[in-house]
Design an enzyme around this catalytic site. Structure first.
Site, PDB file in Angstrom:
ATOM      1  N   GLU A 190      26.233 -24.876   0.266  1.00 18.38           N
ATOM      2  CA  GLU A 190      26.037 -23.465   0.588  1.00 18.38           C
ATOM      3  C   GLU A 190      26.246 -22.687  -0.694  1.00 18.38           C
ATOM      4  OE1 GLU A 190      28.724 -21.966   3.562  1.00 18.38           O
ATOM      5  OE2 GLU A 190      27.776 -19.985   3.595  1.00 18.38           O
ATOM      6  N   GLU A 205      28.974 -10.256   6.212  1.00 19.62           N
ATOM      7  CA  GLU A 205      29.950 -11.073   6.950  1.00 19.62           C
ATOM      8  C   GLU A 205      31.198 -10.233   7.211  1.00 19.62           C
ATOM      9  OE1 GLU A 205      29.933 -15.726   5.807  1.00 19.62           O
ATOM     10  OE2 GLU A 205      30.644 -14.420   4.220  1.00 19.62           O
TER      11      GLU A 205
END
Ligand code: NAG
Length: 258
Positions: free
Chosen positions: A147, A240
């Site tokens: 990621e 986020e």
């Protein structure tokens, strides 16, 4: 309908200021309604709005709703409003995903030009980031191996990291990297499922970003052992949040994989 169309054409021809008739033609018809469901999605040409409220059950209360605003050529704009209380973890990653050009080996990608212009209003203390989130895999469409996050803003949050200093702060694996016109620290860690690489600006918040995301992959393949045979499988950009209340408005976003 006919009279509306006539009015539109008439207005476009008599009003000299933009939008020009060409802008009007390029402006695609998309779903601009508000969506609040945990896994709601809205497709707009090569892009897809993903609500992705994956951690909402960790909140004691809260909600998040998002809507597309416009798509003009390859530039999309959208908005998300969130309020989350309770729990220490991330609640969501509402984002714009690029569905064209993924499942390509890094070695076969020459550039990933992007523009992201955004603003945020918030009340009180918030914990959140605004970031690109990219995943690579050993195979096209395979499970995630790496990621790669590129943060444009860090609001009282922090990157995943293997190491922390005595001050409790994450320790970067590389510092003061000049990439895509900004200076970054790189953090390395694991989310339990895959390796996580996070580029954070060394200072401040980048509300107007324009650059080539391939530059970040090049750094990782040249310096951190990521193989150029890895496939880029996911390319997303969003926020986020962990706690607080905010509205993130993206006035212009574009990404292409060339
Ligand atoms: C990064 O740059 C800052 C500001 O110039 C400097 O204080 C710091 O020591 C640098 N960090 C490293 C690891 O070189």
């Amino acid at each position: 309908m006919l009279s509306k169309l006539f009015l539109l054409v008439h207005l476009a021809s008599v009003v000299l200021a933009s939008p020009t008739p060409t802008d009007l033609e390029n402006r695609a018809s998309i779903d601009t309604s508000s969506h609040c469901g945990q896994w709601d999605t809205v497709t707009a040409s090569q892009y897809e709005l993903l609500l992705d409220l994956w951690g909402e059950s960790g909140a004691t209360s809260g909600s998040q709703c998002s809507n597309l605003v416009s798509l003009s050529g390859s530039t999309i704009s959208w908005k998300t409003t969130w309020t989350w209380t309770g729990g220490s973890g991330v609640k969501s990653f509402s984002n714009i995903q690029l569905n064209t050009g993924v499942n390509t080996q890094l070695s076969a990608i020459s550039s990933m030009p992007t523009v992201w212009q955004w603003s945020q209003s918030s009340s009180g203390t918030i914990v959140a980031d605004v970031a690109y989130d990219l995943f690579t895999s050993n195979t096209a469409g395979g499970s995630n191996t790496n990621e790669i996050m590129i943060w444009l803003a860090n609001f009282n949050a922090g990157p995943i990291s293997y190491t922390y200093g005595s001050n409790g702060q994450p320790v970067p694996v590389a510092s003061n990297l000049s990439l895509a016109g900004h200076t970054w620290n790189l953090y390395s860690g694991s989310n339990g499922a895959n390796a996580v690489w996070s580029f954070l600006p060394t200072s401040g918040t980048i509300t107007s970003f324009s650059g080539d995301l391939k530059t970040f992959f090049d750094y990782l393949t040249e310096n951190e052992g990521i193989s150029t045979s890895q496939y880029l499988v996911t390319a997303q950009a969003g926020t986020e949040p962990t706690s607080g209340s905010a509205t993130l408005t993206t006035s212009a976003y574009s990404l292409a994989i060339n």
